[in-house]
Design a protein around this motif. Structure first.
Motif, short mmCIF file in Angstrom:
data_model
loop_
_atom_site.label_atom_id
_atom_site.label_comp_id
_atom_site.label_asym_id
_atom_site.label_seq_id
_atom_site.Cartn_x
_atom_site.Cartn_y
_atom_site.Cartn_z
N SER A 155 1.28 -1.16 -0.19
CA SER A 155 -0.14 -0.23 0.03
C SER A 155 0.54 1.45 -0.37
N LEU A 156 0.34 2.10 -0.89
CA LEU A 156 1.63 3.37 -0.89
C LEU A 156 0.67 4.48 -0.10
N ALA A 157 -0.39 4.40 0.18
CA ALA A 157 -0.97 5.04 1.78
C ALA A 157 -0.25 4.65 2.78
N ALA A 158 0.79 3.34 2.88
CA ALA A 158 1.45 3.25 4.01
C ALA A 158 2.00 4.70 4.67
N LEU A 159 3.28 5.02 3.14
CA LEU A 159 4.01 6.41 3.49
C LEU A 159 3.00 7.57 4.13
N VAL A 160 2.78 7.50 3.64
CA VAL A 160 1.20 9.07 4.20
C VAL A 160 1.16 9.07 5.96
N THR A 161 1.04 7.94 6.33
CA THR A 161 0.75 7.50 8.48
C THR A 161 1.98 7.83 8.41
N PRO A 162 2.05 8.16 9.90
CA PRO A 162 3.09 8.87 10.58
C PRO A 162 3.99 7.30 10.91
N ALA A 163 3.33 6.57 11.25
CA ALA A 163 5.05 5.95 10.78
C ALA A 163 5.11 5.64 9.43
N GLY A 164 5.04 5.14 8.41
CA GLY A 164 5.74 5.76 6.98
C GLY A 164 6.74 7.07 7.12
N ALA A 166 7.99 9.05 9.39
CA ALA A 166 9.72 8.12 10.48
C ALA A 166 10.15 7.04 9.74
N MET A 167 9.15 6.50 9.39
CA MET A 167 10.53 5.65 8.06
C MET A 167 10.76 6.39 6.77
#
Length: 260
Positions: A155-164, A166-167
């Motif tokens: 999921s590309l959406a994972a990149l715009v989460t806080p964890a994403g 930070a990653m």
């Protein structure tokens, strides 16, 4: 300027004299000379640039088809690490043009053999190990932060989460440090191995010496390389067909200015 002693057996040329007076003007001159080399013999640049582009597209296709974002991002970030090794043939083309020696596919493609001593191939092993290590580290960083987000690697959406986010921050910092160390090790050593019969440890020492003696200018050159390669990768890697050979030829001319 500093002088590096030669090792017995392999290093048969005169001791390398390292310049410590490089300027930003030298970078401009190197880019100009690199462009002239590319225009004078474009078939070599287009060939090596094409190989690089096809390899990149193949890697991206495999990652995208597999839905593995965790491998796609580090592959894209680490792909420039192998550019100096791909450019070995370009160093030989520039060397021959500079010394008015005949150009041909045989010597240009044969540049990977170096002087028959496997020193360039040994550097190739280092390049492969460095790229593999970066992929492992980047994948571990991705896995740690994405586990916190609760989202899959597809999921590309994972990149715009806080964890994403930070990653991306941590991965960029770690990757930047690794890329800088790798750049300092190879920017002068690979063209030097094409030019001189030296051992790869001696060439690496010379590369670090140039970096240390001209820190600001060499960091500026690293920024130019990173910026141009990143821009060239945006339109489906096509820009690398020109950016890679021009930078490869230019790196040769910078080496000639830095090591005498």
């Amino acid at each position: 300027m500093g002088t590096l002693p030669e090792s017995a057996g392999l290093d048969v040329a005169a001791p390398a004299v390292i310049a410590t007076d490089l300027t930003l003007g030298d970078l401009t001159a190197a880019l100009g000379a690199g462009w002239r080399d590319f225009i004078a013999a474009p078939q070599y640049g287009l060939f090596f640039g094409g190989v690089y582009v096809l390899a990149g597209l193949a890697a991206f296709y495999v990652a995208l088809v597999g839905g593995e974002l965790s491998w796609l991002i580090p592959a894209a970030a680490g792909f420039p690490l192998i550019a100096p090794f791909v450019a070995v043939g370009l160093y030989e083309a520039s060397r021959r043009r500079q010394r008015a020696e005949p150009l041909g596919w045989g010597p240009v493609l044969g540049a990977l053999k170096g002087h028959g001593d496997d020193q360039i191939l040994s550097m190739g092993v280092i390049v492969f190990v460095a790229f593999s290590f970066w992929m492992i580290v980047a994948h571990a960083i991705f896995a740690i932060f994405m586990a916190e987000s609760g989202m899959g690697s597809e999921s590309l959406a994972a990149l715009v989460t806080p964890a994403g986010l930070a990653m991306l921050a941590v991965g960029s910092a770690v990757g930047g440090l690794m890329a800088l160390a790798f750049y300092a090790m190879t920017v002068i050593s690979l063209p030097m191995l094409v030019d001189r019969k030296v051992s790869f440890p001696s060439a690496i020492i010379a590369s670090f010496a140039v970096m240390r003696g001209n820190l600001f200018v060499m960091l500026a050159w690293a920024a130019i390389i990173a910026g141009l390669l990143a821009l060239a990768m945006i339109p489906a890697f096509v820009g690398l067909m020109v950016a890679l050979p021009v930078l490869g030829h230019a790196t040769w001319h910078l080496y000639v200015r830095a090591v005498r």
